[in-house]
Design an enzyme around this catalytic site. Structure first.
Site, mmCIF file in Angstrom:
data_model
loop_
_atom_site.group_PDB
_atom_site.id
_atom_site.type_symbol
_atom_site.label_atom_id
_atom_site.label_comp_id
_atom_site.label_asym_id
_atom_site.label_seq_id
_atom_site.Cartn_x
_atom_site.Cartn_y
_atom_site.Cartn_z
ATOM 1 N N CYS A 1 0.823 -1.222 0.000
ATOM 2 C CA CYS A 1 0.000 0.000 0.000
ATOM 3 C C CYS A 1 0.854 1.268 0.000
ATOM 4 O O CYS A 1 0.594 2.164 -0.809
ATOM 5 C CB CYS A 1 -0.962 0.016 1.171
ATOM 6 S SG CYS A 1 -1.179 -1.535 2.023
ATOM 7 N N ARG B 1 6.631 -11.404 5.311
ATOM 8 C CA ARG B 1 6.013 -11.227 6.626
ATOM 9 C C ARG B 1 6.627 -12.213 7.599
ATOM 10 O O ARG B 1 6.928 -13.351 7.236
ATOM 11 C CB ARG B 1 4.506 -11.483 6.559
ATOM 12 C CG ARG B 1 3.802 -10.376 5.850
ATOM 13 C CD ARG B 1 2.301 -10.511 5.932
ATOM 14 N NE ARG B 1 1.721 -9.529 5.026
ATOM 15 C CZ ARG B 1 0.450 -9.435 4.714
ATOM 16 N NH1 ARG B 1 -0.397 -10.281 5.254
ATOM 17 N NH2 ARG B 1 0.028 -8.515 3.904
ATOM 18 N N GLN C 1 1.434 -11.122 -3.665
ATOM 19 C CA GLN C 1 0.018 -10.740 -3.658
ATOM 20 C C GLN C 1 -0.464 -10.383 -5.052
ATOM 21 O O GLN C 1 0.268 -9.809 -5.845
ATOM 22 C CB GLN C 1 -0.185 -9.502 -2.779
ATOM 23 C CG GLN C 1 -0.198 -9.772 -1.304
ATOM 24 C CD GLN C 1 -0.843 -8.622 -0.528
ATOM 25 O OE1 GLN C 1 -1.834 -8.041 -0.950
ATOM 26 N NE2 GLN C 1 -0.242 -8.286 0.595
ATOM 27 N N ASP D 1 -2.327 -7.903 -5.856
ATOM 28 C CA ASP D 1 -2.759 -6.744 -5.071
ATOM 29 C C ASP D 1 -3.252 -5.605 -5.955
ATOM 30 O O ASP D 1 -2.849 -5.482 -7.114
ATOM 31 C CB ASP D 1 -1.553 -6.254 -4.245
ATOM 32 C CG ASP D 1 -1.980 -5.442 -3.041
ATOM 33 O OD1 ASP D 1 -3.198 -5.337 -2.784
ATOM 34 O OD2 ASP D 1 -1.085 -4.905 -2.339
ATOM 35 N N HIS E 1 -4.748 -1.298 -5.247
ATOM 36 C CA HIS E 1 -5.307 -0.247 -4.403
ATOM 37 C C HIS E 1 -6.150 0.653 -5.272
ATOM 38 O O HIS E 1 -5.677 1.144 -6.294
ATOM 39 C CB HIS E 1 -4.182 0.496 -3.688
ATOM 40 C CG HIS E 1 -3.477 -0.398 -2.715
ATOM 41 N ND1 HIS E 1 -2.356 -1.122 -3.045
ATOM 42 C CD2 HIS E 1 -3.797 -0.743 -1.440
ATOM 43 C CE1 HIS E 1 -2.008 -1.866 -2.014
ATOM 44 N NE2 HIS E 1 -2.854 -1.661 -1.024
ATOM 45 N N LYS F 1 -12.703 -4.931 6.796
ATOM 46 C CA LYS F 1 -12.564 -5.594 5.498
ATOM 47 C C LYS F 1 -13.558 -6.727 5.323
ATOM 48 O O LYS F 1 -14.097 -7.254 6.304
ATOM 49 C CB LYS F 1 -11.134 -6.109 5.322
ATOM 50 C CG LYS F 1 -10.623 -6.934 6.472
ATOM 51 C CD LYS F 1 -9.167 -7.313 6.259
ATOM 52 C CE LYS F 1 -8.681 -8.181 7.377
ATOM 53 N NZ LYS F 1 -7.710 -9.175 7.006
ATOM 54 N N HIS G 1 -8.290 -1.551 -0.546
ATOM 55 C CA HIS G 1 -7.196 -2.508 -0.776
ATOM 56 C C HIS G 1 -7.888 -3.799 -1.165
ATOM 57 O O HIS G 1 -8.819 -4.213 -0.480
ATOM 58 C CB HIS G 1 -6.418 -2.810 0.508
ATOM 59 C CG HIS G 1 -5.872 -1.638 1.221
ATOM 60 N ND1 HIS G 1 -4.536 -1.497 1.480
ATOM 61 C CD2 HIS G 1 -6.466 -0.560 1.773
ATOM 62 C CE1 HIS G 1 -4.328 -0.396 2.167
ATOM 63 N NE2 HIS G 1 -5.480 0.196 2.361
HETATM 64 C C1 TSB Z 1 -4.936 -6.416 -0.131
HETATM 65 N N1 TSB Z 1 -2.704 -4.282 2.040
HETATM 66 C C2 TSB Z 1 -3.601 -5.348 1.752
HETATM 67 C C3 TSB Z 1 -3.694 -5.571 0.255
HETATM 68 O O1 TSB Z 1 -3.802 -4.330 -0.417
HETATM 69 C C4 TSB Z 1 -3.082 -6.612 2.447
HETATM 70 O O2 TSB Z 1 -1.894 -6.831 2.502
HETATM 71 N N2 TSB Z 1 -4.005 -7.426 2.948
HETATM 72 S S1 TSB Z 1 -3.733 -8.791 3.719
HETATM 73 O O3 TSB Z 1 -2.830 -8.579 4.774
HETATM 74 O O4 TSB Z 1 -5.006 -9.328 4.086
HETATM 75 O O5 TSB Z 1 -3.060 -9.771 2.717
HETATM 76 C C5 TSB Z 1 -3.673 -10.040 1.479
HETATM 77 C C6 TSB Z 1 -3.869 -11.531 1.280
HETATM 78 O O6 TSB Z 1 -2.623 -12.194 1.354
HETATM 79 C C7 TSB Z 1 -4.719 -12.227 2.328
HETATM 80 O O7 TSB Z 1 -6.079 -12.091 2.040
HETATM 81 C C8 TSB Z 1 -4.254 -13.672 2.215
HETATM 82 O O8 TSB Z 1 -4.994 -14.345 1.220
HETATM 83 C C9 TSB Z 1 -2.824 -13.554 1.743
HETATM 84 N N3 TSB Z 1 -1.838 -13.845 2.804
HETATM 85 C C10 TSB Z 1 -1.671 -13.173 3.957
HETATM 86 N N4 TSB Z 1 -0.667 -13.707 4.683
HETATM 87 C C11 TSB Z 1 -0.175 -14.737 3.952
HETATM 88 C C12 TSB Z 1 0.867 -15.694 4.157
HETATM 89 N N5 TSB Z 1 1.625 -15.664 5.239
HETATM 90 N N6 TSB Z 1 1.092 -16.625 3.200
HETATM 91 C C13 TSB Z 1 0.328 -16.655 2.082
HETATM 92 N N7 TSB Z 1 -0.650 -15.786 1.841
HETATM 93 C C14 TSB Z 1 -0.917 -14.837 2.754
HETATM 94 ZN ZN ZN Z 2 -2.930 -2.656 0.762
#
Ligand code: TSB
Ligand code: ZN
Length: 583
Positions: A276, A305, A323, A325, A327, A411, A457
């Protein structure tokens, strides 16, 4: 598969069975000490300190036998309530229980449960007698760090499950067996989709050629859809400075999920956990009028992460992810319409992939958690109500979950159940009034004033990692033609006579853009056919005399026994159609 934790009766029964397990372990290992024994979605486990001893399969059998004996004996289970002082006295020789007692909230009633010669500190409730726990099965054991921290001592964790009757137990064990077969970690290995290596690191899978091909198809699929919907795709670095994440708020609210910072010259970097902030800067790079909105910035973006080492799992929960992803920058009036479009896209994608078992979860903040969530009641209430409004308008069924919101806003998550383990979020769409404000984003409104946009997002696949894991489990690895790493496998009946024709066909099919292999090994036809099945290849071509002479091909579809013969031209047409329509 039934969720044991959520079923009230099974929850209690499994909890009592964990005590029965502990009692049996105590009989066999006199100096055993017990940490915690919770109920999980799949049964129960108990973390036990055996003074450095590592369990064996034989031990598990002995423990199971002892449990059976105790269950047959059928002692009643009694509850007793204690003051903190009494509890500390009663468990004075047990450092683990002392630790738990000292960490209990002040107002909590301390209780313990006794059956025969065994007493355990426990909140309860429990079944009336250990007799009720007789239909159990100890499933496995493993080492586990005390409090999940790798700096701590290794305890022995024993897993089990318990039902009210034999039939339910057997059905469940069978389902468990089937789930193991569907586990994407098993399929991923068999089909050479991904690998891991401790030298690269925990939760850092390597996508092998087959996996990379599948991922590329997923990228193409969603890219096409997003382009049609007016998304603009970008590439941005997978690091950012600490300052960037201080502005966004991640540094204050998301730090425990991030890798530690690193210094390069005079810059402090972090591996980004989200994209983001980068996209906010892309938006800020040019001036915008209300007429330009919505602006949709998309990226297939790599994030890092920190996930607990016990939580990482195949491709499903990783530490390095990509992702799908985007925005979406919108005016306040556009929130509803844009949110609706995202939900529609989610539904469309799920339909294309035949995903049917999922639940919408409206994830809200926990107003008491001031550390995770920024403190602005009006903003939160506004955002949460907005989402509810749209969901109701769309007549979408959903459940609400407090404390699951992102730190910047509420969300809508889509929850799915993996073959093994608890539910996970796949798609997500999040409403955010905070980050645009933190980055001082604006657009020029109709009246010439500067206004702050709202951001949605959204990630439709979530991550390519998790989505691939899920799809492998849903399909048991039998992917549709368009998504398969290898679409066609050619087997000459006899290398001596048919290899040349097979090579000719291979070249033509490759030229057409299909993903084809030729099995020219000197093995028996039946062996090669079987292998083609094991690899779950959608089409196997068998080329012999007739095919060679008539310039035809004969094929067998995956898992069928009949053979169909077509001219090569017709076959190509057929396959091309299927792929084009992503059948
Ligand atoms: C959608 N900032 C928002 C983005 O713009 C975001 O990061 N959202 S999130 O934290 O929910 O992450 C997006 C998606 O990543 C989640 O819905 C999930 O499907 C996936 N995700 C999250 N953590 C992990 C992980 N550790 N391993 C694999 N996929 C993951
Ligand atoms: Zn985001």
């Amino acid at each position: 598969m039934i969720n044991i934790k959520e079923d009230k009766r099974l929850n209690t029964l499994n909890h009592s069975c964990a005590h029965l397990l502990a009692q049996a372990v105590k009989h066999l290992f006199n100096d055993a000490k017990f940490w915690v024994g919770p109920v999980t979605t799949e049964g129960f486990y108990y973390d036990i300190d055996l003074n450095g001893y590592t369990l064996t399969e034989e031990d598990l059998e002995k423990i199971s036998k002892e449990m059976k004996k105790l269950a047959k004996d059928g002692k009643r289970i009694y509850r007793e309530e204690l003051t903190k002082k009494e509890a500390l006295e009663k468990f004075k020789d047990d450092p683990y229980k002392i630790d738990i007692i000292n960490e209990l909230p002040k107002e909590e009633v301390i209780s313990c449960y006794t059956q025969g010669d065994f007493t355990d500190l426990c909140r309860g409730p429990h079944v009336d007698s250990v007799k009720e726990c007789k239909n159990f099965k100890l499933l496995k054991f493993s080492g586990s760090y005390y409090k999940g921290d790798s700096k701590n001592k290794v305890l022995q964790r024993i897993y089990g499950v318990c039902f009210d009757n034999k039939e339910d137990l057997e059905n469940y064990l069978q389902e468990l067996e089937e789930a193991k077969e569907r586990d994407h970690r098993k399929i991923g290995k068999e089909l050479e989709i991904f690998m891991t290596d401790d030298l690269v690191g925990k939760g850092m899978p390597l996508w092998l050629p087959n996996g990379a091909l599948i991922r590329k198809q997923l990228e193409n699929y969603i890219y096409e859809k997003e382009q049609k919907l007016g998304y603009k795709h970008v590439y941005t670095p997978c690091v950012g400075t600490v300052d960037l994440y201080k502005i966004s708020g991640h540094w204050d609210h998301y730090k425990e999920n991030m890798f530690p910072e690193m210094k390069v010259d005079d810059e402090q970097f972090v591996l980004r956990p989200m994209n983001c902030p980068h996209h906010m800067l892309v938006y800020k790079n040019s001036l915008h009028s209300y007429r330009d909105l919505p602006i949709r910035i998309g990226e297939f973006a790599t994030d890092f992460r920190y996930e607990a080492s016990g939580a990482v799992k195949g491709l499903e929960r990783v530490r390095c992810m990509c992702q799908n992803d985007a925005h979406l920058f919108v005016t306040p009036e556009q929130i509803g319409e844009e949110f609706k479009k995202v939900v529609e896209l989610i539904l469309e994608v799920y339909k294309d992939f035949g995903i049917k078992n999922y639940k919408f979860r409206l994830s809200l903040r926990d107003p008491l958690d001031k550390e995770k969530y920024f403190d602005d009641d009006e903003m939160w209430n506004n955002a949460e109500n907005k989402l509810r409004e749209v969901l109701n308008e769309l007549k979408i069924e959903y459940f609400e979950a407090i404390g699951e919101a992102a730190f910047y806003g509420p969300k809508l998550d889509v929850e799915v159940k993996p073959a093994v383990g608890p539910e996970e979020t796949l798609s997500t769409c999040q409403l955010d009034f905070l980050l645009p404000r933190n980055f001082e984003l604006n657009y020029i409104d109709k009246d010439g004033s500067r206004q702050t946009p709202v951001v949605l997002h959204r990630a439709i696949f979530g991550t390519f990692d998790r989505f691939t894991a899920f799809i492998l489990e849903e399909t048991k690895g039998i992917l549709p033609l368009w998504l398969s790493a290898t679409q066609i496998n050619i087997i000459p009946v006899n290398n001596e006579y048919h290899l040349e024709y097979a090579e000719e066909v291979l070249d033509i099919l490759k030229e057409e853009g299909f993903r084809v292999t030729l099995d020219s090994r000197d093995e028996k036809l039946s062996y090669k056919m079987r292998e083609s099945q094991i690899k779950k290849i959608p089409y196997t071509l068998i080329l012999g005399d007739k095919e060679k002479e008539e310039k035809e091909i004969s094929y067998r579809k995956y898992s069928t026994k009949e053979t169909t013969t077509l001219t090569l031209k017709d076959f190509i047409k057929k396959i091309n159609n299927k792929i084009k329509n992503r059948e």
